[in-house]
Every structure is written in C-alpha cells, then in structure tokens.
Design an enzyme around this catalytic site. Structure first.
Site, PDB file in Angstrom:
ATOM      1  N   ASP A 114       0.703  -1.126   0.123  1.00 33.33           N
ATOM      2  CA  ASP A 114      -0.088  -0.030   0.063  1.00 33.33           C
ATOM      3  C   ASP A 114       0.978   1.250   0.071  1.00 33.33           C
ATOM      4  O   ASP A 114       2.023   1.300   0.498  1.00 33.33           O
ATOM      5  CB  ASP A 114      -0.885  -0.076   1.199  1.00 33.33           C
ATOM      6  CG  ASP A 114      -1.514   1.281   1.343  1.00 33.33           C
ATOM      7  OD1 ASP A 114      -2.776   1.433   0.753  1.00 33.33           O
ATOM      8  OD2 ASP A 114      -1.687   2.053   2.111  1.00 33.33           O
ATOM      9  N   GLU A 135       0.683  -0.232  -4.989  1.00 33.62           N
ATOM     10  CA  GLU A 135      -0.316   0.802  -5.076  1.00 33.62           C
ATOM     11  C   GLU A 135       0.293   2.092  -4.948  1.00 33.62           C
ATOM     12  O   GLU A 135       1.114   2.370  -3.959  1.00 33.62           O
ATOM     13  CB  GLU A 135      -1.352   0.529  -4.082  1.00 33.62           C
ATOM     14  CG  GLU A 135      -2.726   1.427  -4.127  1.00 33.62           C
ATOM     15  CD  GLU A 135      -2.680   2.452  -3.205  1.00 33.62           C
ATOM     16  OE1 GLU A 135      -3.631   2.812  -3.098  1.00 33.62           O
ATOM     17  OE2 GLU A 135      -1.686   2.519  -2.553  1.00 33.62           O
TER      18      GLU A 135
END
Length: 585
Positions: free
Chosen positions: A232, A300
């Site tokens: 993330d 991401e």
C-alpha cells in the site's frame, strides 16, 4: 545512520542478490509465471461475509465463501488489511503487524483459511502497509517515550514556536486528507509526520532498524503460506531528507487541501525504488529457499506513468515489484471519455512498459466509486469484457462481477469513513468512501446474506433484493454469468500470449484484436456511448472471415454463436461483444 549509508546497504544487497537471481534455471522461471495472466480478486474483509452475527465480515466468513471462487474460476484473492488495528482508517492503521484484528478472527482462523484455499487451488495475497503504523503501535509508544532503539523509528521534528505561543510545523507539507502533515505530540514535545490521518504516523525508513522490522513482518506472513503482498501507498514511504517546503501547484487557493502543493519532496523519492528492489529480493530469496510458486509483490501508488514504470525496473534493469497497479481506468477515463481516450491510455501503458514485463488493469477498488456508478449500469458487461480480454493481469474488486453500485444515500449517522467524518455533515457525502464499501450482496435474504445481525457495520445497499449473486446465478443471463464466461475464455492461448492490435472505429466505438499464430483471432468490440452504432470492420479484420459471437452482455440482442457480417455490426448503447474470427478454408 545517515541516508547515504542506508542507500548503500539497500543497493549492495539488491545488486548481489540480483546477480544470483539472473542465473536461475529457465524451468524455474517458467514455474513462477503463474501470476502473469492472473485475475486477482480483491476482498474487502469487513464487507465480504460475517460468520458470527456481529455485523462485521471476518476470516471465517471468507473461508466459508472460498468455494465461490472455485466455482467462478478465480484462483487468486488478495485481502485488504486484516491486522490488529484501532480502525481509525479501517485497518490501514496497524497496531500489530503479526496479529489479526480480533473482530476478524485469530491467527488460527487465518491458518484454516490458507489451508482451505490451498485445497481449492486458490492463492492468497495480503495487503502490506509499510508507510505508517497506528499511533497505538508499541513502536510508536516507545518512540514517544524515547526508549533506546526506538527514538528514531518515526519522523520527528521540532518545528518552531512563535512569540504568541503558536507552534509552527517544520514545513508546509500537507496530509492526503487535508491540513498539515505534521501532528504535535505533547509527551515527546515534537511534531510527528503523518501523511494520512493523525492516527497513522509515518515510519522512518532512514533508520535501518525499521527496514529490518518490516523484513521480519514479511517473513512471518510468508511462513504462514501466503503467495505474496500488495504493498500500500508505496509512493509515500520516503520523504526529502532536508524537509524542504514543497512548491505551490497553482491549481487552488485553499492552503489546506492536498492539491495546493506540488508534491515533489514527499512522493516517489529515489529511495522508494531501492526499498522495493530490496523487498523483491527478499521474496525471490524466500521462493528459492522454500520452493513452490514465486512469491510476488504488487504495489499501489498513484503517480505519473513514467514514475510507475520505474517500479517495474530501474534504468540499470534492477527489478522491483512484479507490477505496479495501473489505475488508468479509474483516474483517466470515465463515462464522458471517447473511444480514442480508451485506446490512448491502453496503448500508453503498453508502450511505456519495459520490455519483458506484464501489463495489468485495475477496474475498481475500495477507494473509488464502483464501475457501475462511474461508467453507468449499462456498461458493466462491456467494462468486464475490456478488463478480461486485454493482455496481462486483471484486478476485480469484490462485487464488480455482479455490477454492484455505490450506495450514495448513507446517512451522516451511519457514516464511518474517517475523512468523511472529519469533513462534517454538510460535506461528508462528496468524499466518503463508504458507498463503495457496503456489504457484498449474496442473496435477497436478510442483509443480502452478508450477516444475520440486526445492524451491519455499513448499511446494505437497498437494491440487494434484485441485485444479488443468487438471482444472477439462477437467471438465464446475468452480469455474473458474463463474468464467469470471460474467466473461462481467458484460458485460451490467444488471450494469454496473443498480440494486441487496437482500432478506433469512430469517436464512440473501439475494437482490438488478440492474435496468435495457430489460434483463432479474438476481437473485442465496445460502444462507450449512449447511442446505437452500425459499424463496418472490413478494413480492420483480415478477409475472408466468419465472425462468431463468443460473449454478449445481459441486454444484448445478439446471442452466443451468432454469425456476424464484418461490414455491418450493430451495437446497442454501451454494448460490448467478444467475437471469434474463423478464417474460411
């Protein structure tokens, strides 16, 4: 240890290990290509399936639904964060990286999930959140107290004190969620960096002890049997060591919103790439030592296409993640886009992507409105046809296979998304992510079959009575059945290895061919506008051909097996078709 020494450590580890990696046998490389044409299905655990009636999805609920993936044709899932957390940002604020959030279950529940997934041939990817922890993490509490070894685990700075007693942060950096990125801590008498909410202090990766701690976390979960990580917010991990003010963007006059600054010192710093290369080698080394399929890493981060390509590999060919997420279908195209827009952004990724790597396409996720709400409910099947017939990897967010829609009428009282709560009653609806996170719609039973509770953590979309999996499984034609047929089609060699040749038919219609020697050519044809189109493809496809329809949408007047004439194909508004070209002998 200063930044130069940290960089040297990371780079030296990467270069030594890469030299070894390059000498892997070719048969081992072939064994590890399982991910290159995979469909990764994102599960938002809190909203997927509640097993104990508390209104919150959990691990046992996911385990109970694994057969669904087997029946659908999904062989890889990735779970949004399940770690122990105060839930300020619903799991992206982690207080223990090696334990499960109690409302989701236990480590034993996770072991059962992995065992069942393995039995069904389903790989499990975990979300990994390295940029920040929770402010309730023991590391942070020790850092606040300046305990030896933890003094510099986070990014601390003094700031300044004005004559009137006002405390001023160290620089002008802004949080993603608006306002200063610096939070004052009374106990330590310093500011800490938090690029997200106040409860998510940024870890200090210029401290080698932090890197080692995160390496240990990765190894813990790899030993649990996962197939890799989705990492993330990778673009935020490092910041400028000199803490320089960021320049104004010139796009807004509001000094509190993220877009007020041009974020050249807080995103996509050179050290980000080195850290990910280090983790790539950790995963590759683990695979080499433990055997089995390659453990992979996908990342991401919203960035320019040029910046994203460096995550694949750097200028020297040093490998990073297997792939950085491609969000172009979320950020660059929408219901107003033309056919040429779609083709431009598809080709842009393929052209920029370094040779030898694999493309990926993200159609939706838990942070953005759903496909049916962004492109329109009539576009669901066409968008899934596009996703599934492009070269490379497809990413599906749970519920998109059913055409689930956002529930925009969630009340202020039921709103739980932290940024929306901070925005207040008058503004919450414009920024809340709750509408795309509502529970999975399994059936027309209580709470859409998600939970037996009288109150679910987010309200179920009221349209579940009609829009649910059971109805779509029983219907003659449905979004789910279209999705399922596309998964079966993806097993064809032409979709795994075929070339990609696009054509903008007109401003409303585009097509692309997938070609592979010895295989039938496949043609995907999409109308992205709300008007019927009559198209002539004779200049695009080789003649003579017979065109056979393979996949149609739920509202199409075409049927699977229909023969079409290249010079006259009718497409309804927002219709997509997948067609096979059969050459006459």
């Amino acid at each position: 240890m200063d930044v130069i020494k940290v960089l040297v450590i990371l780079l030296s580890v990467s270069l030594v290990e890469i030299l070894g990696h390059n000498h892997q046998p070719k048969d081992q490389d072939a064994k590890n290509n399982w991910w290159q044409h995979e469909v990764f299905y994102q599960i938002y655990p809190r909203s997927f399936q509640d097993s104990n009636g508390d209104g919150i999805g959990d691990l046992q609920g996911i385990t109970s639904r694994l057969q669904y993936f087997k029946d659908t044709g999904i062989t890889a899932v990735w779970l949004s964060p399940i770690y122990e957390s105060p839930m300020v940002d619903f799991g992206y604020d982690i207080s223990n990286y090696t334990n499960i959030q109690p409302e989701y279950g236990t480590l034993e529940d996770f072991d059962v999930l992995i065992a069942k997934a393995n039995e069904l041939g389903i790989k499990v990817i975990l979300d990994f959140v390295p940029n920040h922890s929770s402010n309730q993490h023991p590391w942070f509490l020790k850092s606040v107290a300046r305990e030896p070894g933890y003094e510099d685990f986070y990014v601390w700075q003094n700031g300044s004190l004005l004559e009137n007693g006002t405390r001023v942060p160290p620089n002008n950096w802004l949080s993603v969620f608006s306002g200063s990125a610096w939070e004052w801590n009374d106990e330590r008498q310093q500011f800490y960096l938090r690029q997200f909410t106040f409860g998510q202090p940024d870890l200090n990766y210029r401290n080698p002890a932090v890197i080692q701690a995160m390496d240990d976390v990765m190894l813990f979960w790899l030993n649990k049997g996962i197939a890799g990580f989705r990492i993330d917010a990778v673009i935020y991990i490092y910041e400028d060591a000199l803490l320089r003010d960021e320049p104004l963007s010139g796009t807004t006059d509001d000094p509190n919103v993220e877009s007020y600054l041009n974020h050249i010192y807080t995103r996509n710093q050179p050290e980000d790439y080195l850290l990910l290369q280090h983790w790539r080698q950790l995963l590759d080394n683990y695979t080499a030592s433990q055997g089995g399929p390659r453990r992979i890493m996908m990342t991401e981060g919203y960035a320019t296409v040029a910046q994203l390509m460096e995550y694949y590999e750097d200028a020297n060919g040093v490998q990073g993640p297997e792939f950085p997420f491609n969000f172009d279908f979320i950020t660059e195209v929408n219901e107003n886009s033309t056919a040429a827009d779609f083709v431009f952004y598809i080709e842009r990724w393929l052209i920029y992507m370094p040779h030898g790597h694999v493309a990926n396409w993200v159609m939706g996720n838990h942070d953005n409105p759903r496909v049916a709400s962004r492109f329109g409910v009539k576009s669901v099947d066409a968008m899934n046809m596009l996703l599934m017939t492009l070269p490379g990897i497809a990413i599906t967010y749970n519920g998109e296979e059913l055409g689930m829609t956002d529930y925009r009428n969630i009340s202020w009282e039921d709103t739980v998304d932290q940024p929306a709560c901070e925005a207040g009653r008058d503004s919450y609806q414009t920024i809340s992510r709750d509408p795309e996170r509502t529970p999975m719609q399994w059936s027309d039973e209580l709470n859409a079959g998600f939970s037996t509770s009288n109150h679910t953590w987010l309200p179920v979309n009221p349209n579940y009575k009609d829009l649910n999996l059971r109805n779509q499984q029983q219907a003659r034609q449905s979004h789910y059945k279209v999705y399922q047929s596309l998964l079966k089609l993806r097993q064809l060699p032409v979709l795994k290895n075929g070339s990609f040749i696009p054509d903008v038919v007109n401003s409303r219609v585009f097509a692309f061919k997938r070609e592979l020697k010895g295989e039938h050519t496949l043609l995907t044809l999409l109308n992205v506008k709300n008007r019927t189109e009559q198209v002539d493809l004779t200049d695009f496809i080789d003649q003579p051909n017979r065109l056979s329809v393979l996949v149609v949408g739920v509202d199409s007047h075409h049927r699977v097996g229909d023969r079409l004439k290249a010079e006259s194909i009718e497409l309804a508004p927002f219709e997509g078709l997948v067609i096979q070209l059969n050459k006459r002998k």
